[in-house]
Design a protein around this motif. Structure first.
Motif, PDB file in Angstrom:
ATOM      1  N   LYS A  15      45.850  63.106  30.377  1.00 10.64           N
ATOM      2  CA  LYS A  15      44.817  62.306  30.936  1.00 10.64           C
ATOM      3  C   LYS A  15      45.621  61.532  32.143  1.00 10.64           C
ATOM      4  CE  LYS A  15      41.065  58.978  30.182  1.00 10.64           C
ATOM      5  NZ  LYS A  15      40.410  58.057  29.110  1.00 10.64           N
ATOM      6  N   VAL A  16      45.004  61.511  33.122  1.00  8.12           N
ATOM      7  CA  VAL A  16      45.628  61.005  34.363  1.00  8.12           C
ATOM      8  C   VAL A  16      44.962  59.404  34.760  1.00  8.12           C
ATOM      9  CG1 VAL A  16      46.390  61.182  36.830  1.00  8.12           C
ATOM     10  CG2 VAL A  16      46.254  63.266  35.310  1.00  8.12           C
ATOM     11  N   ALA A  17      45.840  58.708  34.704  1.00 10.38           N
ATOM     12  CA  ALA A  17      45.209  57.348  35.036  1.00 10.38           C
ATOM     13  C   ALA A  17      44.206  57.278  36.309  1.00 10.38           C
ATOM     14  CB  ALA A  17      45.977  56.105  35.082  1.00 10.38           C
ATOM     15  N   PRO A  18      43.339  56.787  36.665  1.00  7.79           N
ATOM     16  CA  PRO A  18      42.653  56.797  37.870  1.00  7.79           C
ATOM     17  C   PRO A  18      43.217  56.270  39.040  1.00  7.79           C
ATOM     18  CG  PRO A  18      41.628  55.209  36.434  1.00  7.79           C
ATOM     19  CD  PRO A  18      42.664  55.637  35.703  1.00  7.79           C
ATOM     20  N   THR A  19      44.289  55.187  38.887  1.00  8.56           N
ATOM     21  CA  THR A  19      44.573  54.657  39.915  1.00  8.56           C
ATOM     22  C   THR A  19      46.197  54.849  40.103  1.00  8.56           C
ATOM     23  OG1 THR A  19      43.034  52.913  39.990  1.00  8.56           O
ATOM     24  CG2 THR A  19      45.022  52.430  41.310  1.00  8.56           C
ATOM     25  N   PRO A  20      46.862  55.048  41.403  1.00  4.46           N
ATOM     26  CA  PRO A  20      47.991  55.437  41.479  1.00  4.46           C
ATOM     27  C   PRO A  20      48.894  54.083  41.189  1.00  4.46           C
ATOM     28  CG  PRO A  20      47.170  55.375  43.567  1.00  4.46           C
ATOM     29  CD  PRO A  20      46.066  55.424  42.542  1.00  4.46           C
ATOM     30  N   ILE A  21      50.120  54.388  40.675  1.00  2.00           N
ATOM     31  CA  ILE A  21      50.787  52.894  40.509  1.00  2.00           C
ATOM     32  C   ILE A  21      51.863  52.839  41.421  1.00  2.00           C
ATOM     33  CG2 ILE A  21      50.530  52.993  38.014  1.00  2.00           C
ATOM     34  CD1 ILE A  21      53.353  54.181  37.390  1.00  2.00           C
ATOM     35  N   ARG A  22      52.358  53.783  42.116  1.00  3.68           N
ATOM     36  CA  ARG A  22      53.416  53.701  43.348  1.00  3.68           C
ATOM     37  C   ARG A  22      53.003  54.707  44.489  1.00  3.68           C
ATOM     38  NH1 ARG A  22      59.889  55.013  43.358  1.00  3.68           N
ATOM     39  NH2 ARG A  22      60.269  54.074  45.324  1.00  3.68           N
ATOM     40  N   ILE A  23      53.339  54.500  45.750  1.00  4.21           N
ATOM     41  CA  ILE A  23      53.219  55.196  46.780  1.00  4.21           C
ATOM     42  C   ILE A  23      54.707  54.906  47.648  1.00  4.21           C
ATOM     43  CG2 ILE A  23      51.825  55.767  48.973  1.00  4.21           C
ATOM     44  CD1 ILE A  23      49.451  54.760  47.578  1.00  4.21           C
ATOM     45  N   ASP A  24      55.138  56.177  47.644  1.00  4.66           N
ATOM     46  CA  ASP A  24      56.518  56.023  48.268  1.00  4.66           C
ATOM     47  C   ASP A  24      56.772  57.301  49.410  1.00  4.66           C
ATOM     48  OD1 ASP A  24      59.437  55.476  48.575  1.00  4.66           O
ATOM     49  OD2 ASP A  24      59.798  57.181  47.204  1.00  4.66           O
ATOM     50  N   MET A  25      57.246  56.756  50.375  1.00 12.77           N
ATOM     51  CA  MET A  25      57.527  57.584  51.607  1.00 12.77           C
ATOM     52  C   MET A  25      58.960  58.157  51.440  1.00 12.77           C
ATOM     53  SD  MET A  25      54.823  57.667  53.596  1.00 12.77           S
ATOM     54  CE  MET A  25      55.628  58.705  54.586  1.00 12.77           C
ATOM     55  N   ASN A  26      58.948  59.508  51.319  1.00 11.30           N
ATOM     56  CA  ASN A  26      60.258  60.269  51.020  1.00 11.30           C
ATOM     57  C   ASN A  26      60.650  60.825  52.527  1.00 11.30           C
ATOM     58  OD1 ASN A  26      62.304  62.051  50.504  1.00 11.30           O
ATOM     59  ND2 ASN A  26      61.226  62.529  48.248  1.00 11.30           N
TER      60      ASN A  26
END
Length: 200
Positions: A15-26
């Motif tokens: 079950k995937v949580a609905p809200t992202p916890i991190r956004i990272d530019m690679n």
């Protein structure tokens, strides 16, 4: 969520949580990584997005282990306060010789302990977390090398991944060279958990 093979299998077993916890530019991969928590699991589900014609599209997905990296110093002679003063860095955890390890367990620490950790609960790879720790301790290398003559210095890694998606552990020559220079050992605890991976 996008309809990709890995994504479908992750959604079928987690079950995937609905809200992202991190956004990272690679920058190295020229993509944007979006991290999601998985309910009741410590590892993460990641979407790798690429920009095409001013639109962000999912190029691939993967599971990122939960990683912790700590510098740990133990000594029977040197207290945590003296360690902090000597190397000029405050610990994120410390304990004294003879202190109870746990209120519910009748066991005590045999040595003084000092530990430093960055971004404990932030998703990132082992290489990223180790590089960040090294960037902090690099300027302390002379003090750490001297301290290592009377204390046990280790870098301790906790690597908790999905049992059906376990990758390898790799360190660069530069990372190993610095650990060797300060006389630090490396301890890696690998844990695998999670539900069974569904048939494709």
């Amino acid at each position: 969520m996008p309809s990709l093979g890995v994504t479908d299998q992750v959604l079928a077993s987690h079950k995937v949580a609905p809200t992202p916890i991190r956004i990272d530019m690679n920058a190295q991969m020229d993509c944007c990584n979006v991290y999601y928590s998985l309910v009741d699991e410590s590892y993460y589900f990641v979407l790798a997005l690429k920009q095409e014609a001013e639109q962000w599209r999912v190029n691939w997905t993967y599971i990122e282990p939960h990683v912790r990296v700590r510098l740990v110093i133990q000594s029977s002679l040197i207290t945590p306060d003296k360690i902090s003063s000597f190397i000029g860095l405050n610990p994120t955890q410390s304990y004294l010789q003879g202190e109870k390890r746990n209120k519910s367990v009748n066991s005590v620490y045999r040595q003084h302990g000092w530990a430093f950790e960055l971004d404990k609960d932030t998703p990132a790879s082992l290489e990223q977390k180790l590089d960040k720790l090294i960037s902090v301790i690099d300027e302390k290398r002379e003090s750490l090398r001297t301290l290592g003559e009377s204390a046990n210095i280790r870098v301790m890694v906790w690597y908790d991944g999905y049992k059906d998606w376990m990758g390898g552990v790799a360190l660069s020559a530069e990372q190993m060279a610095l650990l060797g220079e300060i006389g630090a050992g490396l301890e890696i605890d690998i844990h695998a958990s999670g539900p069974d991976w569904p048939d494709p």
